[in-house]
Design a protein around this motif. Structure first.
Motif, mmCIF file in Angstrom:
data_model
loop_
_atom_site.group_PDB
_atom_site.id
_atom_site.type_symbol
_atom_site.label_atom_id
_atom_site.label_comp_id
_atom_site.label_asym_id
_atom_site.label_seq_id
_atom_site.Cartn_x
_atom_site.Cartn_y
_atom_site.Cartn_z
ATOM 1 N N ILE A 67 1.020 -1.127 -0.051
ATOM 2 C CA ILE A 67 0.145 -0.297 0.358
ATOM 3 C C ILE A 67 0.981 1.192 0.040
ATOM 4 C CG2 ILE A 67 -1.569 0.905 1.273
ATOM 5 C CD1 ILE A 67 -2.409 -1.242 2.450
ATOM 6 N N GLU A 68 2.161 1.192 0.540
ATOM 7 C CA GLU A 68 2.434 2.631 1.084
ATOM 8 C C GLU A 68 3.548 2.757 -0.027
ATOM 9 O OE1 GLU A 68 2.607 0.038 3.146
ATOM 10 O OE2 GLU A 68 1.288 0.713 4.421
ATOM 11 N N GLY A 69 4.310 1.615 -0.472
ATOM 12 C CA GLY A 69 5.242 1.928 -1.364
ATOM 13 C C GLY A 69 6.604 1.889 -0.566
ATOM 14 N N VAL A 70 7.727 2.918 -1.317
ATOM 15 C CA VAL A 70 9.176 3.127 -0.554
ATOM 16 C C VAL A 70 8.507 4.613 0.080
ATOM 17 C CG1 VAL A 70 11.005 3.408 -0.520
ATOM 18 C CG2 VAL A 70 9.746 1.642 -1.661
ATOM 19 N N VAL A 71 9.066 4.250 1.572
ATOM 20 C CA VAL A 71 8.226 5.631 2.545
ATOM 21 C C VAL A 71 9.866 6.210 3.391
ATOM 22 C CG1 VAL A 71 6.582 6.744 4.376
ATOM 23 C CG2 VAL A 71 6.068 5.244 2.568
ATOM 24 N N PRO A 72 10.309 6.643 2.979
ATOM 25 C CA PRO A 72 11.026 7.722 3.933
ATOM 26 C C PRO A 72 11.007 7.894 4.923
ATOM 27 C CG PRO A 72 11.153 8.831 1.844
ATOM 28 C CD PRO A 72 10.221 7.638 1.719
ATOM 29 N N THR A 126 18.958 12.200 4.820
ATOM 30 C CA THR A 126 19.317 11.787 2.961
ATOM 31 C C THR A 126 18.379 10.756 2.775
ATOM 32 O OG1 THR A 126 22.156 12.304 3.744
ATOM 33 C CG2 THR A 126 21.011 11.138 1.682
ATOM 34 N N VAL A 127 17.888 11.232 1.362
ATOM 35 C CA VAL A 127 17.290 9.841 0.686
ATOM 36 C C VAL A 127 17.713 8.991 0.244
ATOM 37 C CG1 VAL A 127 14.990 10.298 2.256
ATOM 38 C CG2 VAL A 127 15.182 11.895 0.135
ATOM 39 N N ALA A 128 18.694 9.106 -0.586
ATOM 40 C CA ALA A 128 19.125 8.639 -2.148
ATOM 41 C C ALA A 128 19.072 7.781 -2.401
ATOM 42 C CB ALA A 128 20.695 8.929 -2.495
ATOM 43 N N VAL A 129 19.269 6.724 -1.248
ATOM 44 C CA VAL A 129 19.064 4.692 -1.213
ATOM 45 C C VAL A 129 17.511 4.671 -1.698
ATOM 46 C CG1 VAL A 129 18.988 2.664 -0.250
ATOM 47 C CG2 VAL A 129 20.522 4.457 -0.166
ATOM 48 N N ALA A 130 16.271 5.033 -0.834
ATOM 49 C CA ALA A 130 14.511 5.141 -0.526
ATOM 50 C C ALA A 130 14.151 5.848 -2.015
ATOM 51 C CB ALA A 130 14.385 5.620 0.505
ATOM 52 N N SER A 131 14.730 6.677 -2.282
ATOM 53 C CA SER A 131 14.855 7.275 -3.944
ATOM 54 C C SER A 131 15.098 7.066 -4.996
ATOM 55 C CB SER A 131 15.362 8.422 -3.736
ATOM 56 O OG SER A 131 14.547 9.538 -2.733
ATOM 57 N N HIS A 132 16.257 6.444 -4.722
ATOM 58 C CA HIS A 132 15.917 5.506 -5.621
ATOM 59 C C HIS A 132 15.761 4.030 -5.867
ATOM 60 C CE1 HIS A 132 18.533 3.193 -9.050
ATOM 61 N NE2 HIS A 132 18.791 2.378 -8.261
ATOM 62 N N LEU A 133 15.476 3.490 -5.339
ATOM 63 C CA LEU A 133 14.717 1.997 -5.105
ATOM 64 C C LEU A 133 12.936 1.852 -5.555
ATOM 65 C CD1 LEU A 133 16.280 0.441 -2.120
ATOM 66 C CD2 LEU A 133 16.443 -0.419 -4.235
ATOM 67 N N ARG A 134 12.487 3.493 -4.944
ATOM 68 C CA ARG A 134 11.232 3.647 -5.229
ATOM 69 C C ARG A 134 10.995 3.828 -6.706
ATOM 70 N NH1 ARG A 134 6.848 6.759 -2.369
ATOM 71 N NH2 ARG A 134 5.559 7.568 -4.290
ATOM 72 N N GLU A 135 12.183 4.455 -7.387
ATOM 73 C CA GLU A 135 11.983 5.227 -9.156
ATOM 74 C C GLU A 135 11.583 3.881 -9.678
ATOM 75 O OE1 GLU A 135 14.760 7.968 -9.611
ATOM 76 O OE2 GLU A 135 13.794 9.604 -8.195
ATOM 77 N N VAL A 136 12.733 2.860 -9.248
ATOM 78 C CA VAL A 136 13.123 1.173 -9.597
ATOM 79 C C VAL A 136 11.921 0.326 -9.650
ATOM 80 C CG1 VAL A 136 14.131 -0.415 -9.426
ATOM 81 C CG2 VAL A 136 15.123 1.054 -9.296
ATOM 82 N N VAL A 137 11.034 0.590 -8.592
ATOM 83 C CA VAL A 137 9.636 -0.461 -8.275
ATOM 84 C C VAL A 137 8.610 -0.061 -9.477
ATOM 85 C CG1 VAL A 137 7.936 -1.356 -6.745
ATOM 86 C CG2 VAL A 137 10.647 -1.020 -6.061
ATOM 87 N N GLU A 138 8.689 1.380 -9.509
ATOM 88 C CA GLU A 138 6.928 1.760 -9.823
ATOM 89 C C GLU A 138 7.684 2.224 -11.660
ATOM 90 O OE1 GLU A 138 6.528 6.315 -8.394
ATOM 91 O OE2 GLU A 138 5.853 5.447 -6.039
ATOM 92 N N GLY A 139 9.064 2.279 -11.986
ATOM 93 C CA GLY A 139 9.480 1.557 -13.599
ATOM 94 C C GLY A 139 8.551 1.043 -13.344
ATOM 95 N N ILE A 140 9.187 -0.110 -13.058
ATOM 96 C CA ILE A 140 8.274 -1.922 -13.571
ATOM 97 C C ILE A 140 7.273 -1.351 -13.229
ATOM 98 C CG2 ILE A 140 8.325 -4.416 -12.502
ATOM 99 C CD1 ILE A 140 11.476 -3.628 -11.204
ATOM 100 N N HIS A 141 6.756 -1.441 -12.529
ATOM 101 C CA HIS A 141 4.948 -0.931 -12.301
ATOM 102 C C HIS A 141 4.238 -0.640 -13.520
ATOM 103 C CE1 HIS A 141 4.859 -1.599 -7.417
ATOM 104 N NE2 HIS A 141 5.055 -2.578 -8.524
ATOM 105 N N ARG A 142 5.728 0.722 -14.546
ATOM 106 C CA ARG A 142 4.959 1.538 -15.299
ATOM 107 C C ARG A 142 5.118 0.218 -16.279
ATOM 108 N NH1 ARG A 142 7.166 5.487 -12.344
ATOM 109 N NH2 ARG A 142 8.904 5.719 -13.545
#
Length: 364
Positions: A306-311, A327-343
């Motif tokens: 439900i939440e995705g990746v939440v810093p 710093t949220v570099a790792v969380a932001s990158h992983l969130r973008e990768v997961v959402e990129g797969i979703h799309r």
């Protein structure tokens, strides 16, 4: 009305209005037009497989062991609108397998993968117009397997009801996401040998009071820790917890008190596939607090369907605030990768997105 491999589909005659675009939707705040149900009994196995108007879901008996004794499990999975316009469900095989693991622990029957996947395909296809257009949005599929017998006997289920309802889900934008969590003393979420590693119906209700305590101090979630002397970190609210400790992505190991999140598993696989070291191990609370204080811990984030990746940008413990550096570099990158797969914008190396046109057997 149509029929497909014993699945009866009856489309609604009273469509509901859909939520307005760009308006955040909370899980379950609006249900789609249709829902799925099927019944099980020891004598006849699974029967009455039906998709119909959501208001026509079968009722739960007053003698239901789910109502009286909490003999029920649930799971949430999600369908996404991909960039090419098609619709796909994220890791349905893993979700069904997790549901079956919980069912086994609660003396409930096992679900058949093919039967449930057919129901998901038809339900999502019927209500695909409810998937929000906003980035990161999804159609949440909430499934429940509940004991529904005719007596108050406390025993392995002899009759059950399985249901799936769908709900549009719009996640918050990344800029709105950093949240804070608090350790609430005198409350324990899970213990060895219990049901903390499955989605038992009663698991979340007992967390409402400590969550209210945390909210009174302006915290969004409870940082759940065990009752052991080390007070090992278990979860952040209903999410799995991750930390970046000395540059290593670290998460509490699955010791029977931690829910085996599908997003957690995805993050671990994606990180390792990219060459990142991931450490699954016990994480004592003292190590977390000290690590934030001396700068060894640079990030903390939670993950969930439900939440995705939440810093997480702050932890509270006994009146002290432990602030992360932001710093949220790792969380932001992983969130973008997961959402990129979703799309469908990134290569799905693990074959996690299952399109509605796929009729092959789902394997966990």
């Amino acid at each position: 009305m149509s029929k497909d491999n014993d699945l009866v589909v009856e489309t609604t005659t009273a469509p509901r209005p859909k939520p307005e675009a760009d308006v955040p939707t909370l899980p379950g705040s609006a249900l789609t037009d249709h829902a799925y149900s099927m019944r099980w009994s020891k004598r006849r196995s699974w029967q009455a497989l039906t998709i119909a108007d959501r208001d026509r879901l079968p009722s739960v008996r007053p003698t239901s062991s789910a109502l009286n004794y909490g003999q029920a499990v649930f799971d949430d999975l999600a369908a996404y609108r991909m960039t090419d316009g098609s619709v796909a469900v994220y890791r349905p095989d893993s979700h069904i397998k997790r549901l079956n693991n919980g069912a086994r622990r609660m003396a409930l029957p096992q679900l058949d993968f093919d039967r449930v996947w057919l129901a998901i395909r038809r339900l999502v296809d019927l209500d695909a117009a409810w998937i929000p257009a906003e980035p990161g949005s999804a159609l949440l599929l909430h499934s429940v397997l509940a004991g529904n017998g005719p007596t108050l006997a406390l025993a392995p289920a002899e009759e059950c009801l399985f249901t799936i309802v769908a709900s549009p889900l719009t996640r918050q934008a990344p800029a709105e996401l950093p949240v804070r969590a608090m350790v609430v003393d005198n409350y324990v979420r899970a213990w060895p040998g219990g049901t903390g590693d499955i989605n038992a119906i009663g698991n979340h209700g007992q967390g409402l009071v400590p969550r209210e305590v945390a909210a009174n101090y302006d915290y969004h979630h409870v940082l759940w820790v065990g009752g052991d002397p080390e007070r090992r970190v278990q979860q952040v609210g209903t999410m799995n917890a991750f930390f970046v400790i000395d540059g290593v992505l670290t998460t509490p190991s699955l010791d029977g008190t931690v829910r085996p999140g599908i997003t957690r598993d995805s993050i671990i696989k994606l990180a390792r596939d990219a060459g990142t070291t991931v450490d699954e191990r016990p994480v004592p609370l003292a190590e977390v607090l000290q690590g934030i204080s001396d700068g060894r811990i640079t990030e903390c984030f939670g993950t969930g369907t439900i939440e995705g990746v939440v810093p997480i940008n702050g932890l509270g413990y006994r009146g002290e605030e432990y602030r992360l550096p932001g710093t949220v570099a790792v969380a932001s990158h992983l969130r973008e990768v997961v959402e990129g797969i979703h799309r469908g914008d990134l290569i799905d190396r693990f074959g996690w997105m299952r399109r509605l046109t796929e009729v092959s057997t789902v394997h966990a």
